[in-house]
Design an enzyme around this catalytic site. Structure first.
Site: not given
Ligand code: GLN
Length: 491
Positions: A85, A160, A184
């Site tokens: 990632k 994400s 994420s």
């Molecule tokens: N969707 C959550 C956020 O926008 C989690 C994102 C993540 O785990 N990086 O913060």
């Protein structure tokens, strides 16, 4: 020879060790597949085919000389093609974080978890797409375009770590690294029909992970099976002097038993995670999987996590607060791209104004407000106190149950664009994943079925701190008697 891109991590490393094919052949097979699929999926921000082939040749040479000299093979993941990632640093590969702010940043070092895998022999094919600075649940917030879900190109892959999930699901790599701050890894794994671990906070070093919410962030792995994910996790985990929050606890050597039996295991089903707002097919899929666990010998009990409803507001105060502090460094002077201007104030204003996306700015403003004098106690202080209550919910539930079974997301993958104008609707997608991050406990997501549109359904097992081995074992047992994790896109 069968298509090499259909092999699991475990099958791949065994075959490479036996010399059934070279690392170069393996990497070429994956690069071919990426060539065919990447234009539709947009799973990668940067592809590094030359570097990958050079690395594969180097490993082939090592394997060849080891075989000749009869030395035991010291590379447990020799030749394994993976992706990372684009918020984790890999030396000499740019690390954009899905942002224009870092579009030209090339780190001169490896994140510790990346370094450990490279020492084990993996080959990194590229850096995968992500919501900007990992803020999002759909990969639509990337400055490098949206990633498409391989099961249905009109749907999001989740986020994400959506690029990593799509790349694994489409067999463009054997496994991929992601990060999980509020879901994420688990939510994209669930949307793409694969397996993903969010480890205990502190189990895997955060050194080289570009910070979002530092008290929540954790690197992790996405792959097809629990055994595959476990193979990478075991090598990444463990204390790192470069991250003072990494745990000194020894990492057990995990052995997954192929005997699919789970006697003496008590699985708690939290009543707050089911009912209103959840897609009925998701609820049904998770309940069916729980019945399978019961048929394997587990005892199923009902538990309560009474503060679940506060996880969303608490997370969306703490994560933006930490993000506003972490992202202050991107001002065009200390870090990041710079917009040219004669006035220093204008450099700050225009750099941050032009290089950061709308969602990142929203989080910085929310976080700055929550931390500001006069509001700090009412928002940030209060959120921290409720976070403790959420953690206590888990402590109490784990007095009755060994682990907790829950859905990952209230829905299957949603259509691209449906939530982009409604941040709150997007945040609600995280409702079942946030509590584990707030409590710092490990959670493993895996596929348990499909909905009527043939979109994958996922569930998660959540355990007490440092019980990854138990989660992998239970999921491995489930995957011995089901085949949701092995259903390929083309079937
Ligand atoms: N969707 C959550 C956020 O926008 C989690 C994102 C993540 O785990 N990086 O913060």
């Amino acid at each position: 020879m069968d298509d090499l891109t259909n092999l699991t991590v475990c099958e791949t490393v065994e075959a490479v060790k036996r010399g059934e094919f070279s690392c170069r052949e393996l990497v070429e097979a994956y690069l071919d597949r990426i060539d065919r699929l990447e234009t539709q999926l947009n799973a990668f921000i940067s592809l590094m085919p030359e570097l990958a082939l050079a690395q594969a040749d180097k490993i082939d040479r090592t394997l060849w000389s080891r075989r000749k000299s009869g030395d035991p093979l010291a590379l447990p993941l020799a030749g394994l093609p993976i992706a990372v990632k684009d918020v984790l640093c890999v030396e000499n590969m740019r690390c954009t974080c899905g942002s224009r702010m870092l579009e030209n940043y090339v780190p001169p070092f490896n994140a510790t978890c990346v370094q450990r895998l490279l020492e084990a022999g993996v080959v990194i094919l590229g850096k995968t797409n992500t919501d900007e600075f990992a803020m999002g649940s759909s990969t639509e917030n990337s400055a490098f375009g949206v990633t498409h879900n391989p099961w249905n190109l009109e749907r999001v892959p989740g986020g994400s770590s959506g690029g990593s999930a799509a790349a694994v699901a489409a067999h463009m790599v054997t496994a991929a690294l992601g990060t999980d701050t509020g879901g994420s890894i688990r939510q994209p794994a669930s949307f793409c029909g694969i397996t993903g671990i969010k480890p205990t906070y502190g189990r895997i070093s955060r050194y080289g992970l570009v910070a979002y919410g530092s008290s929540l962030d954790t690197p992790g792995v996405l792959g097809h099976t629990a055994a595959d994910v476990c193979a990478l996790f075991g090598l990444m985990a463990g204390y790192d002097p470069l991250d003072s929050t990494s745990s000194q606890r020894a990492v057990p050597k995990i052995h997954l038993d192929d005997q699919a039996e789970l006697p003496h295991l008590r699985i708690g089903v939290p009543k707050e995670y089911f009912g209103a707002g959840i897609q009925p097919e998701v609820e049904r899929g998770v309940h069916q999987a729980i019945e399978t666990f019961e048929s394997l010998g587990a005892e199923i009990i009902t538990v309560s996590l009474p503060h679940t409803e506060y996880a969303l507001p608490v997370y969306y105060l703490i994560a933006p607060a930490e993000a506003s502090a972490n992202l202050a460094r991107y001002d065009g002077i200390r870090y990041g791209s710079r917009v040219a201007d004669n006035d220093i104030g204008e450099i700050f204003r225009r750099t941050r104004g032009e290089k950061l996306g709308a969602e990142v700015k929203r989080r910085i403003m929310l976080g700055t407000y929550a931390l500001s004098a006069g509001y700090y106690e009412a928002y940030y202080g209060q959120a921290q106190r409720v976070r403790t209550l959420i953690k206590r919910d888990f402590d109490q539930a784990f007095e009755q149950a060994d682990m907790i079974a829950a859905p990952v997301s209230p829905t299957t993958a949603f259509p691209i664009g449906v939530h982009t104008d409604d941040p709150l609707a997007m945040y609600l997608e995280d409702i079942f994943t946030l509590p584990a991050n707030l409590a710092g406990v490990p959670a493993l997501a895996f596929p348990v079925g499909f909905d009527a549109d043939r979109l994958p359904i996922g569930m998660q097992l959540i355990g007490p701190h440092f019980t990854e081995e138990m989660l992998f074992s239970a999921t491995h047992a489930y995957q011995q008697v089901t085949d949701w994790h092995m259903i390929n896109l083309s079937e």
